[in-house]
Scaffold this active site. Structure first.
Site, PDB file in Angstrom:
ATOM      1  N   GLN A 223       0.831  -1.125   0.041  1.00 46.02           N
ATOM      2  CA  GLN A 223       0.012  -0.080  -0.036  1.00 46.02           C
ATOM      3  C   GLN A 223       0.757   1.251   0.031  1.00 46.02           C
ATOM      4  O   GLN A 223       0.236   2.329  -0.038  1.00 46.02           O
ATOM      5  CB  GLN A 223      -0.981   0.110   1.340  1.00 46.02           C
ATOM      6  CG  GLN A 223      -1.641  -1.169   1.427  1.00 46.02           C
ATOM      7  CD  GLN A 223      -2.655  -1.357   2.626  1.00 46.02           C
ATOM      8  OE1 GLN A 223      -2.730  -2.318   3.203  1.00 46.02           O
ATOM      9  NE2 GLN A 223      -3.183  -0.124   2.986  1.00 46.02           N
ATOM     10  N   ARG A 373      -8.446  -1.744   8.381  1.00 47.13           N
ATOM     11  CA  ARG A 373      -9.352  -0.668   7.783  1.00 47.13           C
ATOM     12  C   ARG A 373      -9.566   0.638   8.659  1.00 47.13           C
ATOM     13  O   ARG A 373     -10.926   0.851   9.042  1.00 47.13           O
ATOM     14  CB  ARG A 373     -10.605  -1.455   7.394  1.00 47.13           C
ATOM     15  CG  ARG A 373     -11.516  -0.490   6.448  1.00 47.13           C
ATOM     16  CD  ARG A 373     -12.467  -1.212   5.720  1.00 47.13           C
ATOM     17  NE  ARG A 373     -13.055  -0.317   4.549  1.00 47.13           N
ATOM     18  CZ  ARG A 373     -13.756  -0.674   3.650  1.00 47.13           C
ATOM     19  NH1 ARG A 373     -13.935  -2.198   3.348  1.00 47.13           N
ATOM     20  NH2 ARG A 373     -14.316  -0.050   2.683  1.00 47.13           N
ATOM     21  N   CYS A 374      -8.789   0.875   9.393  1.00 48.58           N
ATOM     22  CA  CYS A 374      -8.925   2.065  10.450  1.00 48.58           C
ATOM     23  C   CYS A 374      -7.710   2.869  10.495  1.00 48.58           C
ATOM     24  O   CYS A 374      -6.563   2.528  10.184  1.00 48.58           O
ATOM     25  CB  CYS A 374      -9.254   0.990  11.679  1.00 48.58           C
ATOM     26  SG  CYS A 374      -8.434   1.996  13.340  1.00 48.58           S
ATOM     27  N   GLU A 743     -13.010   4.216   6.071  1.00 49.73           N
ATOM     28  CA  GLU A 743     -12.739   3.377   7.129  1.00 49.73           C
ATOM     29  C   GLU A 743     -13.725   3.590   8.064  1.00 49.73           C
ATOM     30  O   GLU A 743     -13.868   3.155   9.000  1.00 49.73           O
ATOM     31  CB  GLU A 743     -11.357   3.578   7.827  1.00 49.73           C
ATOM     32  CG  GLU A 743     -10.350   2.845   6.801  1.00 49.73           C
ATOM     33  CD  GLU A 743      -8.897   3.477   7.081  1.00 49.73           C
ATOM     34  OE1 GLU A 743      -8.923   4.769   7.693  1.00 49.73           O
ATOM     35  OE2 GLU A 743      -7.888   2.963   6.987  1.00 49.73           O
TER      36      GLU A 743
END
Lengths: 788, 167
Positions: A223, A373-374, A743
Site C-alpha cells: 500500500q 481498515r482504520c 474506514e
C-alpha cells in the site's frame, strides 16, 4: 443531500456517480495482480515455519531438500547473518527477525526458505527440511508478560522485562479531581480482540535483481511503495542496494485494509534470494501463512471510566490500556504515535477532562499492531467511548440517544479543541443522529421494544455516534521513518487536451483511477474520461506515503486539486495571450476561459493545451504540467451516527440484525457511488469483528484460527442489508471540502452492534459484552443470567 | 516427488488443449500457469473463498479443489470466456453498472458462480442470490452491490430470452 454538482456529465467532475474507469480489466479477467506476473527464468520461494510459539533452534538440516530435483537453494538466518540482513527494523523503530539464527518467537514464524524451479517442488522441499527445536516457555497472556517471573522475550535488546513502552496523554491530576467530584462514575473492562484483515488476495512479491545493471525491481503487494523503496535502501544500502537502483511496483492489489503496509520477512528473503541467485524469485503466501504470520490488528485490553453529573453531563474520561504487540512492535503508526490516534477517544463529546495511558508488551505471538481498515487505533478509541456512553446511560436510566444529544460537541463549537489535544475541523453531530433516528423510526422502535419486553422477547437498539480522525497528516506531527506524511500529484496535460496524473498513493480497490480523474475534471474541465491516473511505480510516480488511514482523498486528492489549479493558472496566462486580453479580463467556467462582457470570445482548456506546445507566449516555458506535494494543515474528522436493531433467539443465542441505518458525513463527496460502496464494505468489516472474527491462541501459543475453516469472514448470508444516508459538513481546510471515508464504517459499526445486543439484554443486568458476539457467548449469558 | 505425468485434454473457453500434467496439479494452477488464464484467482487453501470458481461442464467448481486430471475431457469456462466479441456478458455489465466490484480480486469467481446460479434459476430472489454466492467471499463491497449486479444481469438475460422467443 448530494454535493453541489458544478460540471455537466460530459465532464463528470465532483458529485457525479461516474462508473469506474478501472472496472473493465477486472471484469475481463485482465487485472494484473502480483501472482499474475511471470518473468523469464523465475524461481519460486516457499517458507519453513515454526510449529512452536517459543523455541530454540538447535539445528536445521537441508540436505534432503537440496538433493531434490529443482531445488536451487535453501536460505537460513545464518546465511543472511553473513550480510547482516537477518534482522530488520520495524516501522516503529523496533527490530524484527528476517530469519532466525537461534530462537523463534511465535508459531508460524519464518525459519528457512526454499528456492525452487516450481512452486510444487518448493512446497515438497519445505517438507523435507529437518529442524530440531528445543521448546521454551511461551508468554501468551499479556498480563502474564508483565509478571516479574515471566520469561523475558527480548534479551537480544538487553531487555530485563517484557514492557515495550508507556504512552500517556491528557491531564492526569485534573481528570483525577473530576472523578473525585463526580456524581456518577462508571467503569468497564473492554477487550478488543486480535483480528486479521484477511484481504482476499494474500501478500507476495517477485524480486527481480539484474546483476548486470545492479538494479532491483520488486513487484509487491504494498500500500506504500515509495516508503518500501526508501526502507529497502536504508536496510540494504550496505550490500549495494542504492535507492536509485530500486524500483518498487505495486501492481493491482486485491484488498489491503492495512495488512499490506508492513514490510514482511518474506519480501526481504525473496529479495535476498534474487540478489544472491541473480534470478527473479516469486513468493506468494497461502492463506494459512497470511492469517498465522502477517500483522494482526487491535488486541487492546482497555479499562475505561466515565465521570458524570447525575443529570448526565459527562465531565471526565479516563482510560488505561494494555496493548499486546506480539514479539516485536511492528505497528504501522506515524513515528510519534506509538498508540496511533487512540487519543481521539473523547469521541463526539464535549468532555472537559481526559487522561489516557497505554502500555505495550511483548508476547510470543506474531508481531503487529496494524490497522484493520482504520486510521491507527481509531476503532479501539471509538469502541471504548461509544460503549462507555451506553454503560453510563444504563447506569443513569437514561435513553442513550438523549445522553448523546446532551453531551455532543455542538455545531457552533467548531473548530473544537479536544481535551486530548486534537482540533476537530467541522461537524454537526446532532444532525447526523437525528437523521439516523428519523430514518429508522427510533421512537416507534422503542415503543415496540417495550411491548416485546413485556412478552419476554429480546430486542435491542444500539447507537454509535462516532468521530474519526483521518488524513495524516500535517507534517509537523506525522512521519514514518522520518519521512513526512504529505502526498503528491504530478499532472501533465497533453497537446490534445488529454491528461495523465500520477500519485504517491496506491489504490487497493478504492477507485482512485476514477475519483482522482473526477477531481481533475472538476478543476480543469477536462472530461474525467480523458484523465489517465497512474500509481504504484516508484520509477514514475511522485513520492508519497501511500494509501491507508483514509488518507488518499485528504492528501493526494488535495494534491490533485492543487496541481490542477497550478495548471489552470498557467492556462489563464496562455488564454490571455490567445485572446489578446489581460488575465484579469478572463473568467473561468469548467473547461473554458471567457472574456468578461464578451462571452463569445473564449478558449477551451483543449485549445490552451494545444497552444502550450504549439503557440505559447514568448518568454513562457512550453508545456502544461504541475507537481504538487500537499501537506495538510490539519487532519480531517469524518463522523456519523449508526443505529442497529437486533433480535435475539433465546434458544440458540443467535443475534439477528434486523436493521442497520448508517448516516455518514465525509464532507463534500467526489463520487457518491464509490462513497456508498466504501461504506457498505466498511460496515461489513465492522460487522465481522463484532460478530465473527477473532484470532484465538491457546496457552501454548498455538493459533486456533489459522485458516478460513476457523477464522470466519462474513458471507452474503450473514451480512446485514445496510441502509445508508448522508449529511454533508465540508472540511474547512481541505481544498475540496472533502474528508476521507474508507474506514468510517468499520470504525463506527461495532459499537452500534454491541450496544444493541447489550440493550436487548440490559433488563437482565448485562452491561457489557466483548466482541465477537458469538451465539455461544450470548447463549451462555442467557443461561447465567437466568433468562432461559 | 516427481511422478509420472498424465495426458489430459480439456476444452477451455472453446479451445481444446492437450497437456502432460502431474496427477497432483490443481486445475487452478493448470489454468493460470499452463494456459496463462490469470483471471481465475487463488484466495485461500481450504475451498472457502471461491476466488478460483470456474464452470466445469456448466457447473461452478472451486478450481483449487479440482485436480486437472479430474477435469480430463471436461469443458471449462473461465472469466476470460464470458465476453463475446469484446462485448461484456450481462453479469460483467451488471458488476460495472451497479459498482459490484472494488479491488476486483473476488470478482471473476463471483461472476462465474453467478453465471451458474442464473442458468439454473433465471429469476432468483435476493435471498436465493445471497445463499447462492455464500461460497464466495468478498472483503470490499459488503455484497450489497454484488446482489444488485446479479439482479441486473438476471433482468438483462430474461429480456434477451424474451426477445429471442418473440423474434
Amino acid at each position: 443531500m448530494e454535493a453541489e454538482v458544478r460540471t455537466p456529465p460530459t465532464i463528470c467532475g465532483m458529485g457525479h456517480r461516474m462508473k469506474r474507469k478501472e472496472d473493465a480489466r477486472f471484469l475481463f479477467g485482465k487485472g494484473r495482480y502480483v501472482d499474475d506476473i511471470k518473468l523469464p527464468g523465475m524461481l519460486y520461494m516457499d517458507i519453513v515455519r515454526s510449529p512452536f510459539a517459543h523455541a530454540r533452534i538447535k539445528s536445521i538440516n537441508a540436505e534432503r531438500a537440496l538433493a531434490m530435483d529443482g531445488v536451487v537453494a535453501v536460505i537460513t538466518g545464518k546465511d543472511l547473518e553473513k550480510y547482516n540482513l537477518h534482522w530488520m527494523p520495524t516501522l516503529m523503530g523496533d527490530t524484527q527477525m528476517v530469519l532466525p539464527t537461534d530462537r523463534v518467537m511465535y508459531q508460524a514464524q519464518e525459519v528457512a526458505a526454499v528456492i525452487a524451479t516450481d512452486r510444487y517442488i518448493a512446497a515438497d522441499a519445505v517438507e523435507a527440511i529437518e529442524v530440531e527445536y528445543e521448546p521454551l516457555e511461551p508468554v501468551i497472556d499479556p498480563f502474564r508478560a508483565l509478571e516479574p517471573d515471566a520469561p523475558v522475550l527480548r534479551t537480544d535488546k538487553g531487555k530485563t522485562d517484557n514492557h515495550i513502552w508507556h504512552w500517556e496523554v491528557g491531564d492526569r491530576e485534573a481528570t483525577e479531581r473530576a472523578f473525585q467530584e463526580a456524581d456518577v462514575v462508571v467503569k468497564q473492562q473492554i477487550y478488543i480482540p486480535r483480528i486479521h484483515v484477511a484481504s482476499i488476495e494474500t501478500c507476495g512479491c517477485i524480486a527481480d535483481y539484474d546483476p548486470v545493471e545492479g538494479k532491483l525491481t520488486v513487484y509487491m503487494t504494498t500500500q506504500a511503495p515509495h516508503v518500501v523503496r526508501t526502507a529497502l535502501a536504508m536496510v540494504a544500502g550496505h550490500v549495494g542496494l542504492s535507492e536509485e537502483k530500486i524500483r518498487v511496483i505495486s501492481p493491482d492489489i486485491g484488498g489491503g485494509f492495512g495488512g499490506k503496509v508492513p514490510i514482511y520477512p518474506g519480501y526481504v528473503i525473496a529479495i535476498a534470494a534474487s540478489v544472491l541467485l541473480g534470478k527473479p524469485v516469486k513468493w506468494i503466501e497461502d492463506r494459512s501463512e497470511n492469517l498465522q504470520a502477517d500483522s494482526f490488528a487491535r488486541d487492546y485490553h482497555i479499562t475505561a471510566e466515565l465521570a458524570a453529573t447525575k443529570e448526565g453531563k459527562i465531565t471526565a474520561l479516563r482510560i488505561k490500556t494494555l496493548a499486546d504487540h506480539g514479539y516485536t512492535d511492528a505497528a504501522a503508526n506515524p513515528s510519534k504515535f506509538p498508540a496511533g490516534l487512540f487519543s481521539i477517544c473523547t469521541g463526539s463529546y464535549d468532555i472537559k477532562h481526559a487522561f489516557v495511558e497505554v502500555d505495550a508488551v511483548y508476547t510470543n505471538k506474531p508481531p503487529g499492531g496494524i490497522a484493520y481498515r482504520c486510521s491507527f487505533r481509531v476503532t479501539e478509541a471509538v469502541h471504548a467511548i461509544e460503549r462507555m456512553v451506553d454503560v453510563l446511560a444504563q447506569k443513569l436510566g437514561m435513553d442513550p440517544a438523549e445522553l448523546r444529544f446532551k453531551n455532543f460537541i455542538q455545531p457552533d463549537q467548531f473548530p473544537y479543541k479536544s481535551a486530548l489535544g486534537w482540533e476537530y475541523d467541522s461537524g454537526n453531530y446532532p444532525a447526523a443522529l437525528r437523521k439516523a433516528m428519523d430514518l429508522i423510526g427510533y421512537e416507534e422502535l422503542r415503543r415496540e421494544q417495550a411491548e416485546r419486553r413485556a412478552r419476554g422477547e429480546l430486542m435491542g437498539i444500539g447507537i454509535s455516534s462516532f468521530t474519526e480522525i483521518v488524513g495524516a497528516g500535517p507534517s509537523r506531527h506525522f512521519d514514518i521513518l522520518g519521512i513526512k506524511m504529505f502526498d503528491s500529484c504530478e499532472l501533465r496535460i497533453h497537446p490534445t487536451g488529454k491528461a495523465i496524473a500520477r500519485f504517491g498513493t496506491k489504490s487497493q480497490g478504492q477507485g482512485h483511477e476514477t475519483t482522482y480523474a473526477q477531481i481533475i475534471a472538476e478543476e480543469l474541465g477536462i472530461p474525467a474520461e480523458h484523465v489517465q491516473v497512474e500509481e504504484g511505480d516508484t520509477d514514475t510516480a511522485p513520492y508519497g506515503l501511500g494509501t491507508y488511514a483514509s488518507r488518499s482523498t485528504p492528501t493526494a486528492g488535495a494534491a490533485a486539486a492543487m496541481a490542477a489549479r497550478k495548471v489552470r493558472e498557467k492556462a489563464r496566462k496562455i488564454a490571455a495571450y490567445l485572446l489578446e486580453v489581460s488575465e484579469e479580463d478572463l473568467e473561468w467556467e469548467p473547461g473554458v476561459f471567457r472574456v468578461k462582457g464578451a462571452p463569445d470570445k473564449s478558449v477551451t482548456i483543449q485549445d490552451i493545451a494545444l497552444a502550450a506546445y504549439t503557440n505559447h507566449p514568448p518568454g513562457m516555458e512550453a508545456g502544461l504540467e504541475a507537481v504538487h506535494y500537499y501537506d495538510p494543515p490539519n487532519l480531517t474528522f469524518p463522523f456519523g451516527s449508526y443505529i442497529c436493531v437486533v433480535d435475539i433467539d433465546k434458544g440458540t443465542g443467535q443475534v439477528k440484525i434486523r436493521r442497520f441505518v448508517a448516516v455518514d458525513d465525509c464532507g463534500h463527496v467526489i463520487n457518491p457511488m464509490i462513497v456508498e460502496g466504501q461504506i457498505h464494505g466498511g460496515l461489513t468489516m465492522g460487522f465481522a469483528p463484532a460478530m465473527m472474527e477473532e484470532l484465538v491462541y491457546d496457552e501454548e501459543g498455538n493459533i486456533l484460527t489459522g485458516s478460513f475453516m476457523d477464522y470466519l469472514l462474513p458471507t452474503a448470508v450473514e451480512t446485514p442489508r445496510w441502509e445508508t444516508a448522508r449529511t454533508v459538513t465540508p472540511s474547512p481546510h481541505h481544498p475540496l471540502g472533502a474528508k476521507g471515508v474508507g474506514e468510517s464504517a468499520t470504525v463506527g459499526a461495532p459499537a452500534a452492534i454491541v450496544n444493541a445486543v447489550v440493550d436487548a439484554l440490559s433488563p437482565y443486568g448485562v452491561t457489557h459484552i466483548d466482541i465477537p458476539i458469538t451465539p455461544y457467548k450470548v447463549w451462555k449469558i442467557l443461561h447465567e443470567k437466568g433468562v432461559v | 516427488m516427481a511422478t509420472q505425468k498424465v495426458t489430459v485434454t480439456l476444452t477451455v473457453n472453446g479451445t481444446t488443449h492437450t497437456a502432460e500434467v502431474e496427477p497432483r496439479l490443481l486445475l487452478v494452477h493448470f489454468l493460470r500457469e499452463h494456459l496463462n488464464l490469470t483471471g481465475t484467482h487463488i484466495g485461500c487453501d481450504t475451498t472457502h473463498c471461491g476466488a478460483c470458481t470456474v464452470l466445469m461442464n456448466g457447473r461452478a467448481v472451486k478450481s483449487c479443489t479440482v485436480l486437472t486430471v479430474q477435469a480430463d475431457g471436461a469443458t471449462i469456462k473461465t472469466i476470460e470466456g464470458m465476453a463475446e466479441n469484446g462485448q461484456m456478458h450481462p453479469l460483467q455489465e451488471g458488476f460495472h453498472v451497479e459498482h459490484g466490484l472494488q479491488c476486483g480480486y473476488c470478482t471473476p469467481g463471483m461472476i462465474m458462480r453467478a453465471a451458474e446460479l442464473l442458468a439454473r434459476n433465471p429469476d432468483p430472489t435476493e435471498e436465493e442470490i445471497r445463499w447462492g454466492i455464500s461460497g464466495n467471499l468478498c472483503r470490499c463491497t459488503g455484497y450489497v452491490n454484488i446482489v444488485k449486479a446479479i439482479q441486473y444481469a438476471a433482468r438483462k438475460l430474461r429480456e434477451r430470452e424474451q426477445a429471442a422467443a418473440g423474434s
